[in-house]
Design a protein around this motif. Structure first.
Motif, short mmCIF file in Angstrom:
data_model
loop_
_atom_site.label_atom_id
_atom_site.label_comp_id
_atom_site.label_asym_id
_atom_site.label_seq_id
_atom_site.Cartn_x
_atom_site.Cartn_y
_atom_site.Cartn_z
N MET A 1 -55.22 3.42 27.05
CA MET A 1 -54.68 3.62 28.41
C MET A 1 -55.26 4.91 29.01
O MET A 1 -55.23 5.97 28.39
N HIS A 2 -55.79 4.81 30.25
CA HIS A 2 -56.31 6.01 30.91
C HIS A 2 -55.19 6.69 31.69
O HIS A 2 -54.26 6.04 32.12
N ARG A 3 -55.35 8.03 31.86
CA ARG A 3 -54.26 8.75 32.53
C ARG A 3 -54.71 9.39 33.83
O ARG A 3 -55.90 9.71 34.01
N LEU A 4 -53.72 9.54 34.71
CA LEU A 4 -53.97 10.13 36.03
C LEU A 4 -52.79 11.06 36.28
O LEU A 4 -51.67 10.76 35.86
N THR A 5 -53.04 12.18 36.95
CA THR A 5 -51.91 13.08 37.24
C THR A 5 -51.67 13.13 38.75
O THR A 5 -52.61 13.29 39.53
N ILE A 6 -50.41 12.96 39.13
CA ILE A 6 -50.06 13.10 40.55
C ILE A 6 -49.20 14.35 40.67
O ILE A 6 -48.16 14.47 40.01
N VAL A 7 -49.68 15.28 41.49
CA VAL A 7 -49.03 16.60 41.56
C VAL A 7 -48.37 16.83 42.91
O VAL A 7 -49.00 16.71 43.96
N GLY A 8 -47.10 17.18 42.90
CA GLY A 8 -46.41 17.62 44.12
C GLY A 8 -46.78 19.08 44.32
O GLY A 8 -46.50 19.92 43.46
N THR A 9 -47.41 19.38 45.46
CA THR A 9 -47.96 20.74 45.65
C THR A 9 -47.04 21.66 46.45
O THR A 9 -47.46 22.70 46.92
N GLY A 10 -45.79 21.26 46.64
CA GLY A 10 -44.88 22.12 47.42
C GLY A 10 -45.36 22.18 48.85
O GLY A 10 -45.83 21.18 49.40
N MET A 11 -45.29 23.37 49.44
CA MET A 11 -45.66 23.49 50.85
C MET A 11 -47.18 23.53 51.04
O MET A 11 -47.67 23.67 52.15
N LEU B 1 -46.36 26.50 44.55
CA LEU B 1 -46.88 25.60 43.52
C LEU B 1 -46.23 26.00 42.19
O LEU B 1 -46.17 27.19 41.86
N THR B 2 -45.76 25.02 41.41
CA THR B 2 -45.17 25.39 40.12
C THR B 2 -46.30 25.71 39.13
O THR B 2 -47.45 25.34 39.35
N ARG B 3 -45.95 26.37 38.04
CA ARG B 3 -46.96 26.70 37.02
C ARG B 3 -47.57 25.42 36.46
O ARG B 3 -48.77 25.34 36.21
N GLN B 4 -46.70 24.43 36.26
CA GLN B 4 -47.15 23.16 35.71
C GLN B 4 -48.18 22.51 36.63
O GLN B 4 -49.21 22.00 36.17
N ALA B 5 -47.90 22.57 37.92
CA ALA B 5 -48.82 21.97 38.90
C ALA B 5 -50.15 22.74 38.91
O ALA B 5 -51.23 22.14 38.93
N GLU B 6 -50.05 24.05 38.86
CA GLU B 6 -51.24 24.91 38.87
C GLU B 6 -52.16 24.53 37.71
O GLU B 6 -53.36 24.36 37.86
N ARG B 7 -51.53 24.38 36.51
CA ARG B 7 -52.31 24.05 35.30
C ARG B 7 -52.96 22.68 35.44
O ARG B 7 -54.14 22.51 35.13
N ALA B 8 -52.21 21.72 35.95
CA ALA B 8 -52.76 20.36 36.09
C ALA B 8 -53.98 20.37 37.02
O ALA B 8 -54.98 19.69 36.75
#
Ligand SMILES: C[S@@+](CC[C@H](N)C(=O)[O-])C[C@H]1O[C@@H](n2cnc3c(N)ncnc32)[C@H](O)[C@@H]1O
Length: 358
Positions: free
Chosen positions: A1-11, A17-24
């Protein structure tokens, strides 16, 4: 299975931006997102999202196997987000990881010290009737503007329906250096001009106030019904509380209706003249003076649900005959009224009908 990341970037300003989002985003080899959200990462290979949603899905299908792709969405992934569209169209063999973000609702509420546990939310990309009925039923309604319907249009619509005095909290380009925060009445704010990237909260202190209508007289209503009170009276307040869209009120005195709306905090009522009454309708309330109009409306929709009330025996008998001749199903009841001395007065004739063929 291939993976894709969808990131909520805040404003979308980096600060929210959360730390988790920044890293992704850092770990991603390819970004997909709107121009505004991609701007802080000019050196990353990317695809600009505009109206080309299918192109993005096709890119993911072709490259998710050999590239770390990250899709950037504004605010949070679970709130009126492109993420839901993407999740419903993920190519076979691709799974998505969601990284949540700060939504415009959270951000705006914090700017104005508003709590949001009981807040309703609507998007103006949908029907405007949903906005008015939601405002009528909730102390606070969060509104996403856009799709050609901006903050000033929301305020103008409220003002047109008698809600010009309602307080509105507006956040434009939240998180950006030129962010604008304004609060005032809908009447004041309808005169200004706002960007597409704007969200707002409407406050209705009278929301949800129950109208003491006469029980049983309102025709049965479904949420999506096109309904009207042909008497120009107060039954429309009850109808407006039951439908998700707008209730029509047949009147030659729209200003008087607006005054009633204001007094009861209901803004999803549209005064209409007889000529402007749309057809077909799903449900109406009528008095004996509107018997002829009721029959006309039943021609446009023989399944239209209705209640008609009248005092005049002759007129009510004529109506009953007419309904029978036309094969419209109905029942007629009589309800007596008590005067102030608790003596029974003449009975009111109540016709309930429609919905099913006789
Ligand atoms: C498709 S919706 C996305 C909502 C987003 N998922 C969220 O959680 O806020 C886009 C709408 O969100 C609002 N919005 C998103 N970001 C905003 C910002 N930075 N400032 C003001 N409104 C914003 C605007 O009403 C815009 O038209």
């Amino acid at each position: 299975m291939h993976r894709l990341t969808i990131v909520g970037t805040g404003m979308g300003d980096g600060e929210t931006l959360t730390r988790q989002a920044e890293r992704a985003i850092e770990e991603a080899e390819f970004l997909i997102g709107g121009r505004r959200l991609l701007a802080p990462y000019p050196d990353k290979p990317h695809l600009v999202l505009d109206r080309n949603l299918d192109q993005a899905v096709a890119y993911i299908a072709d490259h998710a196997g050999n590239q770390r792709i990250c899709v950037l969405v504004s605010g949070d992934t679970g709130f009126y987000s492109y993420a839901s569209y993407l999740l419903s169209r993920l190519p076979q063999g691709v799974e998505a990881d969601l990284v949540c973000g700060i939504s415009s609702l959270q951000y705006l509420c914090s700017r104005f010290y508003l709590r949001y546990e009981n807040m309703a939310a609507v998007s103006m990309h949908g029907r405007r009737g949903a906005l008015l009925s939601t405002v009528s039923a909730n102390l606070h309604t969060f509104v996403l503007t856009g799709g050609g319907f901006r903050a000033q249009d929301v305020c103008r619509l409220l003002w047109e329906r008698g809600g010009g005095g309602l307080t509105v909290y507006i956040g434009e380009r939240l998180g950006a250096a030129d962010q604008r925060l304004l609060s005032g009445t809908a009447d004041e704010l309808r005169r200004l001009s706002f960007d597409d990237l704007t969200a707002l909260v409407v406050e209705n202190p009278l929301a949800g106030r129950a109208y003491p209508s006469e029980e049983g007289l309102c025709p049965p209503l479904l949420e999506e019904d096109r309904c009207a009170d042909l008497t120009g009276g107060d039954m429309v307040l009850e109808m407006a509380a039951r439908v998700r869209g707008e209730a029509l009120c047949l009147t030659e005195q729209p200003e008087k209706v607006k005054e009633r709306c204001r007094a009861w905090g209901r803004y999803n009522i549209e005064p209409v003249s007889r000529e402007a009454l749309p057809r077909p309708l799903d449900a109406v309330y009528a008095g004996e003076d509107q018997a002829e109009l009721l029959l006309e409306l039943l021609e446009a929709n023989p399944r239209m649900r209705f209640t008609l009330t009248g005092w005049d025996r002759e007129r009510c008998r004529d109506l009953a005959r007419e309904l029978e001749d036309r094969g419209i199903s109905f029942r007629c009841f009589r309800r007596s009224r008590l005067n102030r001395e608790f003596q029974e007065e003449d009975g009111l004739y109540i016709f309930c009908g429609g919905g099913i063929p006789q």
